[in-house]
Structure formats: C-alpha cells, structure tokens
Design a protein around this motif. Structure first.
Motif, PDB file in Angstrom:
ATOM      1  N   SER A   4       0.852  -1.190   0.000  1.00 18.54           N
ATOM      2  CA  SER A   4       0.000   0.000   0.000  1.00 18.54           C
ATOM      3  C   SER A   4       0.882   1.232   0.000  1.00 18.54           C
ATOM      4  CB  SER A   4      -0.894   0.033   1.236  1.00 18.54           C
ATOM      5  OG  SER A   4      -1.826  -1.003   1.196  1.00 18.54           O
ATOM      6  N   ALA A   5       0.615   2.151  -0.923  1.00 19.44           N
ATOM      7  CA  ALA A   5       1.424   3.366  -1.016  1.00 19.44           C
ATOM      8  C   ALA A   5       0.733   4.361  -1.938  1.00 19.44           C
ATOM      9  CB  ALA A   5       2.812   3.044  -1.565  1.00 19.44           C
ATOM     10  N   SER A   6       1.247   5.572  -1.955  1.00 24.07           N
ATOM     11  CA  SER A   6       0.853   6.555  -2.956  1.00 24.07           C
ATOM     12  C   SER A   6       1.859   6.447  -4.087  1.00 24.07           C
ATOM     13  CB  SER A   6       0.895   7.963  -2.375  1.00 24.07           C
ATOM     14  OG  SER A   6      -0.049   8.103  -1.354  1.00 24.07           O
ATOM     15  N   VAL A  41      -1.283   1.516 -15.771  1.00 21.07           N
ATOM     16  CA  VAL A  41      -0.248   0.983 -14.884  1.00 21.07           C
ATOM     17  C   VAL A  41      -0.077  -0.496 -15.203  1.00 21.07           C
ATOM     18  CG1 VAL A  41       0.394   0.502 -12.496  1.00 21.07           C
ATOM     19  CG2 VAL A  41      -0.783   2.616 -13.042  1.00 21.07           C
ATOM     20  N   SER A  42       1.174  -0.922 -15.388  1.00 25.04           N
ATOM     21  CA  SER A  42       1.445  -2.342 -15.614  1.00 25.04           C
ATOM     22  C   SER A  42       2.587  -2.797 -14.719  1.00 25.04           C
ATOM     23  CB  SER A  42       1.783  -2.620 -17.080  1.00 25.04           C
ATOM     24  OG  SER A  42       3.020  -2.032 -17.413  1.00 25.04           O
ATOM     25  N   HIS A  48       0.366 -14.985  -7.119  1.00 24.83           N
ATOM     26  CA  HIS A  48      -1.065 -14.785  -7.334  1.00 24.83           C
ATOM     27  C   HIS A  48      -1.527 -13.643  -6.426  1.00 24.83           C
ATOM     28  CE1 HIS A  48      -5.340 -15.619  -7.744  1.00 24.83           C
ATOM     29  NE2 HIS A  48      -5.406 -15.529  -6.427  1.00 24.83           N
ATOM     30  N   GLY A  49      -2.299 -12.712  -6.977  1.00 26.45           N
ATOM     31  CA  GLY A  49      -2.806 -11.608  -6.175  1.00 26.45           C
ATOM     32  C   GLY A  49      -3.495 -10.568  -7.032  1.00 26.45           C
ATOM     33  N   VAL A  50      -3.880  -9.491  -6.381  1.00 29.70           N
ATOM     34  CA  VAL A  50      -4.648  -8.425  -7.024  1.00 29.70           C
ATOM     35  C   VAL A  50      -3.904  -7.108  -6.896  1.00 29.70           C
ATOM     36  CG1 VAL A  50      -6.834  -7.139  -6.932  1.00 29.70           C
ATOM     37  CG2 VAL A  50      -6.826  -9.596  -6.517  1.00 29.70           C
ATOM     38  N   ILE A  51      -3.975  -6.291  -7.951  1.00 31.15           N
ATOM     39  CA  ILE A  51      -3.479  -4.918  -7.869  1.00 31.15           C
ATOM     40  C   ILE A  51      -4.677  -3.990  -8.033  1.00 31.15           C
ATOM     41  CG2 ILE A  51      -1.183  -5.487  -8.754  1.00 31.15           C
ATOM     42  CD1 ILE A  51      -2.051  -4.130 -11.413  1.00 31.15           C
ATOM     43  N   ARG A  52      -4.623  -2.834  -7.373  1.00 28.58           N
ATOM     44  CA  ARG A  52      -5.705  -1.850  -7.468  1.00 28.58           C
ATOM     45  C   ARG A  52      -5.107  -0.457  -7.406  1.00 28.58           C
ATOM     46  NH1 ARG A  52     -11.107  -1.271  -6.814  1.00 28.58           N
ATOM     47  NH2 ARG A  52     -11.408  -3.440  -6.263  1.00 28.58           N
ATOM     48  N   LEU A  53      -5.630   0.428  -8.251  1.00 34.01           N
ATOM     49  CA  LEU A  53      -5.224   1.828  -8.242  1.00 34.01           C
ATOM     50  C   LEU A  53      -6.484   2.667  -8.069  1.00 34.01           C
ATOM     51  CD1 LEU A  53      -2.680   3.602  -8.569  1.00 34.01           C
ATOM     52  CD2 LEU A  53      -3.377   3.931 -10.932  1.00 34.01           C
ATOM     53  N   THR A  54      -6.451   3.574  -7.080  1.00 30.47           N
ATOM     54  CA  THR A  54      -7.607   4.415  -6.780  1.00 30.47           C
ATOM     55  C   THR A  54      -7.193   5.873  -6.716  1.00 30.47           C
ATOM     56  OG1 THR A  54      -8.573   2.623  -5.458  1.00 30.47           O
ATOM     57  CG2 THR A  54      -9.487   4.832  -5.132  1.00 30.47           C
ATOM     58  N   PRO A  55      -7.821   6.749  -7.525  1.00 28.40           N
ATOM     59  CA  PRO A  55      -7.557   8.182  -7.381  1.00 28.40           C
ATOM     60  C   PRO A  55      -8.125   8.681  -6.046  1.00 28.40           C
ATOM     61  CG  PRO A  55      -8.675   7.698  -9.462  1.00 28.40           C
ATOM     62  CD  PRO A  55      -8.729   6.469  -8.635  1.00 28.40           C
ATOM     63  N   VAL A  56      -7.406   9.589  -5.411  1.00 26.76           N
ATOM     64  CA  VAL A  56      -7.850  10.172  -4.145  1.00 26.76           C
ATOM     65  C   VAL A  56      -7.786  11.688  -4.303  1.00 26.76           C
ATOM     66  CG1 VAL A  56      -7.440  10.340  -1.660  1.00 26.76           C
ATOM     67  CG2 VAL A  56      -6.944   8.197  -2.859  1.00 26.76           C
ATOM     68  N   CYS A  57      -8.926  12.345  -4.138  1.00 26.33           N
ATOM     69  CA  CYS A  57      -9.001  13.797  -4.293  1.00 26.33           C
ATOM     70  C   CYS A  57      -9.416  14.401  -2.958  1.00 26.33           C
ATOM     71  CB  CYS A  57     -10.008  14.145  -5.382  1.00 26.33           C
ATOM     72  SG  CYS A  57      -9.982  15.865  -5.881  1.00 26.33           S
ATOM     73  N   ASN A  58      -8.567  15.278  -2.425  1.00 31.53           N
ATOM     74  CA  ASN A  58      -8.819  15.900  -1.117  1.00 31.53           C
ATOM     75  C   ASN A  58      -9.114  14.851  -0.040  1.00 31.53           C
ATOM     76  OD1 ASN A  58      -8.340  18.444  -2.126  1.00 31.53           O
ATOM     77  ND2 ASN A  58     -10.487  18.857  -2.542  1.00 31.53           N
ATOM     78  N   ASP A  59      -8.296  13.821  -0.005  1.00 34.79           N
ATOM     79  CA  ASP A  59      -8.386  12.727   0.967  1.00 34.79           C
ATOM     80  C   ASP A  59      -9.682  11.916   0.877  1.00 34.79           C
ATOM     81  OD1 ASP A  59      -5.832  13.126   2.026  1.00 34.79           O
ATOM     82  OD2 ASP A  59      -6.565  14.678   3.382  1.00 34.79           O
ATOM     83  N   CYS A  60     -10.380  12.000  -0.253  1.00 33.78           N
ATOM     84  CA  CYS A  60     -11.599  11.221  -0.468  1.00 33.78           C
ATOM     85  C   CYS A  60     -11.352  10.262  -1.628  1.00 33.78           C
ATOM     86  CB  CYS A  60     -12.764  12.156  -0.777  1.00 33.78           C
ATOM     87  SG  CYS A  60     -14.328  11.298  -1.014  1.00 33.78           S
ATOM     88  N   LYS A  61     -11.406   8.954  -1.350  1.00 36.93           N
ATOM     89  CA  LYS A  61     -11.182   7.956  -2.394  1.00 36.93           C
ATOM     90  C   LYS A  61     -12.268   8.048  -3.455  1.00 36.93           C
ATOM     91  CE  LYS A  61      -8.687   4.500   0.225  1.00 36.93           C
ATOM     92  NZ  LYS A  61      -8.639   3.098   0.636  1.00 36.93           N
ATOM     93  N   ALA A  97      -3.749   6.076  -4.921  1.00 43.03           N
ATOM     94  CA  ALA A  97      -3.471   5.057  -3.901  1.00 43.03           C
ATOM     95  C   ALA A  97      -3.273   3.707  -4.582  1.00 43.03           C
ATOM     96  CB  ALA A  97      -4.615   4.986  -2.903  1.00 43.03           C
ATOM     97  N   TRP A  98      -2.161   3.064  -4.280  1.00 45.25           N
ATOM     98  CA  TRP A  98      -1.767   1.778  -4.845  1.00 45.25           C
ATOM     99  C   TRP A  98      -1.939   0.699  -3.792  1.00 45.25           C
ATOM    100  CZ3 TRP A  98      -0.314  -0.913  -8.996  1.00 45.25           C
ATOM    101  CH2 TRP A  98       0.470  -2.053  -8.826  1.00 45.25           C
ATOM    102  N   GLN A  99      -2.562  -0.414  -4.165  1.00 50.20           N
ATOM    103  CA  GLN A  99      -2.664  -1.582  -3.289  1.00 50.20           C
ATOM    104  C   GLN A  99      -2.341  -2.819  -4.110  1.00 50.20           C
ATOM    105  OE1 GLN A  99      -6.749  -1.126  -1.964  1.00 50.20           O
ATOM    106  NE2 GLN A  99      -6.019  -0.476   0.040  1.00 50.20           N
TER     107      GLN A  99
END
Length: 119
Positions: A4-6, A41-42, A48-61, A97-99
């Motif tokens: 988990s990271a930005s 993003v590649s 085995h696992g999952v990747i997820r990228l989520t934009p976060v604007c003003n601390d709101c996912k 946000a990267w997971q």
C-alpha cells in the motif's frame, strides 16, 4: 513497491497555465474546472494476487474511477487503466493510492491530466 502506497509522480511536460502543479513526489494540485484524466499501470506479479489503483481527491477515495486486475500465476503481467472526466469545484490535491497483494516490485505508469476548456 510496498503493498500500500501513494504512487510517485513526476512532471514530463509542465503546465504553463498553473492549473496543474506537482505538490510533492506523489500528489498534484488542481485548480477549479473540468479535467480529463487517464492512467495506465502495468507490472509483473511475483505471486497470485490483485493490484488496485484508486484516485484520491482531497483525501476522499474516488472508487468509481479505480481499476483492479488479478494475477493468476507468478510472473504474469497485469495492467489497469481508466479514462474519466471529473469536475473539480475548488483547489484540490489529487494522488493515486496503490494496493497490491501480488508482490510486485516495479511498476510502469503513464498518467495524463488535461484541463478542459468548458464554460
């Protein structure tokens, strides 16, 4: 990359208008207006696992604009991408946000932010 990271960001082409500016190594400041945002993003999964990228604007996912992909085996290439248009009503900080549960080490990312000329 940790699980988990930005995501780290850098400027390839500076915005001379000042509408989009790098705040620090992982976020940008957007002035009010409409923006077209696209990301790709590649990575190669270590397991085995999952990747997820989520934009976060003003601390709101912004989960409506997130993307995820699953690696079913080791050394599998996985990628996520999205294109969306968003209205930013006030000065806003945007980061991604990267997971990952796939044990990735390196990622490749293309991100494009463009302010649209709308009245």
């Amino acid at each position: 990359m940790p699980e988990s990271a930005s995501l780290p960001l850098k400027t390839e082409i500076a915005d001379e208008t000042g509408n989009i500016s790098l705040c620090n190594n992982n976020s940008v400041m957007l002035t009010p207006g409409c923006y077209a945002i696209s990301y790709y993003v590649s990575t190669v999964a270590k397991k085995h696992g999952v990747i997820r990228l989520t934009p976060v604007c003003n601390d709101c996912k912004q989960t409506g604009f997130s993307a995820s992909a699953e690696a079913s085996k080791r050394k599998e290439r996985v990628a996520v991408s999205r294109y969306f248009i968003v209205h930013v009503p006030t000065d806003s900080v945007l980061f991604f946000a990267w997971q990952s549960s796939a044990g990735v080490v390196r990622i490749n990312m293309n991100l494009s932010l463009e302010k649209l000329c709308r009245q």
